[in-house]
Design a protein around this motif. Structure first.
Motif, short mmCIF file in Angstrom:
data_model
loop_
_atom_site.label_atom_id
_atom_site.label_comp_id
_atom_site.label_asym_id
_atom_site.label_seq_id
_atom_site.Cartn_x
_atom_site.Cartn_y
_atom_site.Cartn_z
N THR A 37 0.74 -1.25 0.08
CA THR A 37 -0.03 -0.11 -0.20
C THR A 37 0.80 1.33 0.03
O THR A 37 0.41 2.46 -0.67
N MET A 38 2.19 1.38 0.69
CA MET A 38 2.73 2.45 0.72
C MET A 38 3.87 2.48 -0.31
O MET A 38 4.53 3.66 -0.56
N HIS A 39 3.99 1.60 -1.21
CA HIS A 39 4.71 1.61 -2.24
C HIS A 39 4.53 2.69 -3.60
O HIS A 39 5.55 3.52 -3.55
N ASP A 40 3.30 2.79 -3.66
CA ASP A 40 2.78 3.67 -4.74
C ASP A 40 3.08 5.06 -4.29
O ASP A 40 3.53 5.80 -5.04
N PRO A 41 2.45 5.64 -3.17
CA PRO A 41 2.57 7.02 -2.91
C PRO A 41 4.06 7.28 -2.50
O PRO A 41 4.50 8.45 -3.01
N ILE A 42 4.83 6.66 -1.96
CA ILE A 42 6.34 6.70 -1.57
C ILE A 42 7.01 7.10 -3.13
O ILE A 42 7.94 7.91 -3.16
#
Length: 82
Positions: A37-42
């Protein structure tokens, strides 16, 4: 003021999504789900930082939309795995 409130909304969305994922799945699956989940916004924020592009409100809205799609994909995939 809008940018500050938008950044706060982004952080709160990530926090509550993280809490939802942890509560929805087992702890073993929740670690992978949080990373997915955090991969894309990061990556999006890192791209803006790397290219020194302006991060305006439309970019913030697009990042929130990507977070929503990422949560949907994460829940679908990890629900099937479970």
């Amino acid at each position: 003021e809008l940018a500050e409130k938008g950044a706060t909304a982004l952080l709160m969305a990530l926090l509550f999504i993280g809490l939802y994922v942890v509560m929805r799945f087992q702890w073993k699956l929740s670690l992978g789900a949080l990373a997915a989940t955090m991969h894309d916004p990061i990556l999006i924020i890192g791209f803006f930082a790397l290219t020194q592009m302006t991060f305006d409100l439309s970019a913030l809205a697009a990042t929130l939309a990507v977070i929503g799609y990422s949560v949907n994909d994460t829940v679908v995939v990890f629900d099937r795995v479970r």
